[in-house]
Design an enzyme around this catalytic site. Sequence first.
Site, PDB file in Angstrom:
ATOM      1  N   ASN A 194      -2.509  13.326   0.270  1.00 47.60           N
ATOM      2  CA  ASN A 194      -2.944  13.486  -1.113  1.00 47.60           C
ATOM      3  C   ASN A 194      -4.427  13.207  -1.220  1.00 47.60           C
ATOM      4  O   ASN A 194      -4.968  12.330  -0.556  1.00 47.60           O
ATOM      5  CB  ASN A 194      -2.124  12.593  -2.061  1.00 47.60           C
ATOM      6  CG  ASN A 194      -2.716  11.203  -2.232  1.00 47.60           C
ATOM      7  OD1 ASN A 194      -3.670  11.015  -2.984  1.00 47.60           O
ATOM      8  ND2 ASN A 194      -2.169  10.235  -1.511  1.00 47.60           N
TER       9      ASN A 194
ATOM     10  N   ILE B   3      -8.919   8.904  -7.910  1.00 52.97           N
ATOM     11  CA  ILE B   3      -8.321   8.106  -8.965  1.00 52.97           C
ATOM     12  C   ILE B   3      -8.605   8.820 -10.278  1.00 52.97           C
ATOM     13  O   ILE B   3      -9.652   8.608 -10.877  1.00 52.97           O
ATOM     14  CB  ILE B   3      -8.875   6.663  -8.972  1.00 52.97           C
ATOM     15  CG1 ILE B   3      -8.866   6.049  -7.570  1.00 52.97           C
ATOM     16  CG2 ILE B   3      -8.111   5.804  -9.967  1.00 52.97           C
ATOM     17  CD1 ILE B   3      -7.557   5.555  -7.038  1.00 52.97           C
TER      18      ILE B   3
ATOM     19  N   CYS C 177     -10.648   1.570  -1.681  1.00 51.61           N
ATOM     20  CA  CYS C 177     -11.533   2.570  -2.286  1.00 51.61           C
ATOM     21  C   CYS C 177     -12.978   2.309  -1.849  1.00 51.61           C
ATOM     22  O   CYS C 177     -13.330   1.208  -1.452  1.00 51.61           O
ATOM     23  CB  CYS C 177     -11.393   2.552  -3.810  1.00 51.61           C
ATOM     24  SG  CYS C 177     -11.709   0.948  -4.550  1.00 51.61           S
TER      25      CYS C 177
ATOM     26  N   ASN D 266      -2.478   0.785   2.497  1.00 52.92           N
ATOM     27  CA  ASN D 266      -2.726   2.031   1.777  1.00 52.92           C
ATOM     28  C   ASN D 266      -2.524   3.229   2.723  1.00 52.92           C
ATOM     29  O   ASN D 266      -2.029   3.070   3.839  1.00 52.92           O
ATOM     30  CB  ASN D 266      -4.145   2.010   1.184  1.00 52.92           C
ATOM     31  CG  ASN D 266      -4.228   2.761  -0.136  1.00 52.92           C
ATOM     32  OD1 ASN D 266      -3.799   3.908  -0.229  1.00 52.92           O
ATOM     33  ND2 ASN D 266      -4.770   2.134  -1.160  1.00 52.92           N
TER      34      ASN D 266
HETATM   35  C1  LIG Z   1      -0.032  10.970  -4.966  1.00 44.41           C
HETATM   36  C2  LIG Z   1      -0.431   9.593  -4.527  1.00 44.41           C
HETATM   37  C3  LIG Z   1      -1.348   8.855  -5.277  1.00 44.41           C
HETATM   38  C4  LIG Z   1      -1.735   7.583  -4.885  1.00 44.41           C
HETATM   39  N1  LIG Z   1      -2.606   6.859  -5.655  1.00 44.41           N
HETATM   40  C5  LIG Z   1      -2.913   5.577  -5.305  1.00 44.41           C
HETATM   41  C6  LIG Z   1      -3.737   4.765  -6.137  1.00 44.41           C
HETATM   42  O1  LIG Z   1      -4.176   5.180  -7.217  1.00 44.41           O
HETATM   43  N2  LIG Z   1      -4.003   3.494  -5.730  1.00 44.41           N
HETATM   44  C7  LIG Z   1      -3.512   2.967  -4.569  1.00 44.41           C
HETATM   45  O2  LIG Z   1      -3.762   1.816  -4.264  1.00 44.41           O
HETATM   46  N3  LIG Z   1      -2.716   3.721  -3.769  1.00 44.41           N
HETATM   47  C8  LIG Z   1      -2.410   5.008  -4.111  1.00 44.41           C
HETATM   48  N4  LIG Z   1      -1.579   5.752  -3.296  1.00 44.41           N
HETATM   49  C9  LIG Z   1      -1.058   5.157  -2.055  1.00 44.41           C
HETATM   50  C10 LIG Z   1       0.327   4.587  -2.280  1.00 44.41           C
HETATM   51  O3  LIG Z   1       0.302   3.524  -3.207  1.00 44.41           O
HETATM   52  C11 LIG Z   1       0.929   4.093  -0.961  1.00 44.41           C
HETATM   53  O4  LIG Z   1       0.061   3.124  -0.421  1.00 44.41           O
HETATM   54  C12 LIG Z   1       1.121   5.204   0.050  1.00 44.41           C
HETATM   55  O5  LIG Z   1       1.561   6.385  -0.577  1.00 44.41           O
HETATM   56  C13 LIG Z   1       2.080   4.833   1.172  1.00 44.41           C
HETATM   57  O6  LIG Z   1       3.383   4.635   0.683  1.00 44.41           O
HETATM   58  P1  LIG Z   1       4.544   5.754   0.745  1.00 44.41           P
HETATM   59  O7  LIG Z   1       4.592   6.264   2.152  1.00 44.41           O
HETATM   60  O8  LIG Z   1       5.788   5.039   0.329  1.00 44.41           O
HETATM   61  O9  LIG Z   1       4.155   6.817  -0.204  1.00 44.41           O
HETATM   62  C14 LIG Z   1      -1.193   7.032  -3.687  1.00 44.41           C
HETATM   63  C15 LIG Z   1      -0.275   7.772  -2.948  1.00 44.41           C
HETATM   64  C16 LIG Z   1       0.122   9.041  -3.337  1.00 44.41           C
HETATM   65  C17 LIG Z   1       1.111   9.796  -2.510  1.00 44.41           C
END
Ligand SMILES: Cc1cc2nc3c(=O)[nH]c(=O)nc-3n(C[C@H](O)[C@H](O)[C@H](O)COP(=O)(O)O)c2cc1C
Lengths: 304, 262
Positions: A70, A74, A131, A193
Amino acid sequence: MIAQRKMGISIGSLTLPNPVMPASGAFGPEMHEALDFNQIGAIVPKSITKHPQPGNDTPRVCETYAGMINSIGIQSKGLDAYLAKTIPEFSAYDVPLISSISAESIDEFVEMSDVLGNHPDIDALELNISCPNLKGDGHAFGMDADVTYELMQRVRKVTDIPLIAKLTPNVTSIQEIAKAADAGGADALTVANTMLAMAIDTESRKPMVGNVMGGLSGPAVKPIMVRMIYQTAQVTDLPIIGCGGVMNGNDAIEMIIAGASAVQVGTASFITPTALTDVIEEIREYMDRHDIMDINDLTGTVEI
Amino acid sequence: MMKQHLLPILTNVQVSERYWHMTIDTSNMNERIEPGQFFHIRCSDNAFPFLRRPFSIYRINREEDTIEFLYLVKGEGTKDLTKKKPGETADLLGPLGYGFKLDPGFDEILLTARGVGIATLAALAQEAGRKGVRCTAILSARSKNDLLAAETLQDFGAEVHHVTEEEETSGVESVESQMRDIIERKDVNALYTCGSRRLSRLNQRLAAEYGLPGEIALEEQMGCAMGACFACVCDLEEEGKHRSVRVCLEGPVFPLEKVVIS
Ligand SMILES: Cc1cc2nc3c(=O)[nH]c(=O)nc-3n(C[C@H](O)[C@H](O)[C@H](O)COP(=O)(O)O)c2cc1C
Ligand SMILES: Cc1cc2nc3c(=O)[nH]c(=O)nc-3n(C[C@H](O)[C@H](O)[C@H](O)COP(=O)(O)OP(=O)(O)OC[C@H]3O[C@@H](n4cnc5c(N)ncnc54)[C@H](O)[C@@H]3O)c2cc1C
Ligand code: FES
């Protein structure tokens, strides 16, 4: 008689009813139609920035083997809209609210934490130190141990609520960053992250996401996260929130055995909107099957 | 309504070289489904591809309690969808988004669809037929072979015109003169479009010129389809200002004049 198993966990002074919460950015208020928010361990909204931000160019997501990249950026309506709308919307639920903060400088982290960390409806802060530090060298705060230490220490001074540092996996040594966050005053660490990644459409030779690179999430990253949780647990006693590729209860249990106290679920919710509550149910079944009375007893029990 | 449904597949057949058609039994689903809405469908149970894919509802058969999808085999997800057999279950999230508005005052509408956008507008043609609204459709595709929905639209009572690359009739100028002719001759009340940026711009231009209302169904790459991930955004122009919207949540159907087509 059904045994009363304990699923509650602590993050500093905060107690969560169970160890499963959404990953920031993969959860939104509209999902209440599909998921009972009152059953989850905590609510973690999308990271908020001080000023409104548009986010990146589309396409913003693409799928790769057992994962997705992705490059949402933000996209944010800014702190004022967050205070006016997001917090009241989520405070209606009966579970702790953990605000995720993204900022461009340490000063901005401090300023935002002062506002959100002293808000009566917010129970903890998750600092998205993955970030970029725009006032520094543009690298993520969480890539530098000294910057991480300074950031945590300064935020610590403006709020008493639990602070969670969300680490970036894009580092040489996650242990160094974890130690710095701990020393700076973090109450817990989210590990971790997304992993910086890239995919190219071979027909058009164009990157698959508009921002060229993006963050990899989903089952593809889970073994890396399990390794990092294990390594982090070796160097700190802080509670660890495992994150990255949790698709079911077994994945959550694996992270807990590696050293996590709780887990976050992101991508899985896109496939199964009830993934969060399904994971809770599956953890409970595991506890029954292995006769574990308290989930905390399982943390870090990997047998090496 | 963001709800996951596991529903029986009744048919899943290839209808032309690139297109497949699937019928689902919705007798166990209570939600009302409107033309223009979509479902986010799990195409395979494997680790790849594992994200859902969005598909418009092609036909809504309220009497039989079934819905139909028309889909183009594009990449891995749609390829895997073709492997689903009658009797197996389909995993659908939805119905999602807001559909078309067919104003009770309309008695003549014009649809222009490109490629698989035809699938999205078919349900609207069906609704128009049911409500006695006269409907003309200009369908644009690569080849005649891809115009399989033409007959379906005719069954709904629509007057169908087609343009194709094969016949070198699909250029914007050619579609424009056809649209002008239909709008003027039939006194069209509203324009609806889906599937092409060029046709969308043309529709915006003609709607403004003739002072007609209109709607557009957008296709954006999606992640969650639940408004959570902000993958599917586009801009609307309102009172001179741009506003970012999520196609899955606030669309996929939007007022024609507001959409900023990139
Ligand atoms: C579409 C999307 C948007 C995300 N936006 C943020 C965010 O705004 N802030 C953040 O700390 N992590 C963000 N992440 C990371 C997720 O919080 C997480 O760390 C990451 O997706 C790994 O977990 P997962 O494999 O269960 O998705 C985002 C992930 C995805 C897929
Ligand atoms: C609201 C909505 C309704 C739709 N209705 C229909 C329909 O009725 N019938 C139909 O055949 N298709 C429809 N689509 C498009 C369909 O979702 C994509 O063709 C499908 O996701 C492709 O999946 P894949 O795995 O086969 O291809 P992938 O391998 O995922 O992708 C192949 C190519 O298609 C592009 N693509 C992927 N997803 C989308 C998308 N959501 N929109 C546009 N391009 C995409 C990718 O960039 C890539 O270049 C709709 C899309 C939306 C957003
Ligand atoms: S697809 Fe996630 S917000 Fe629309």
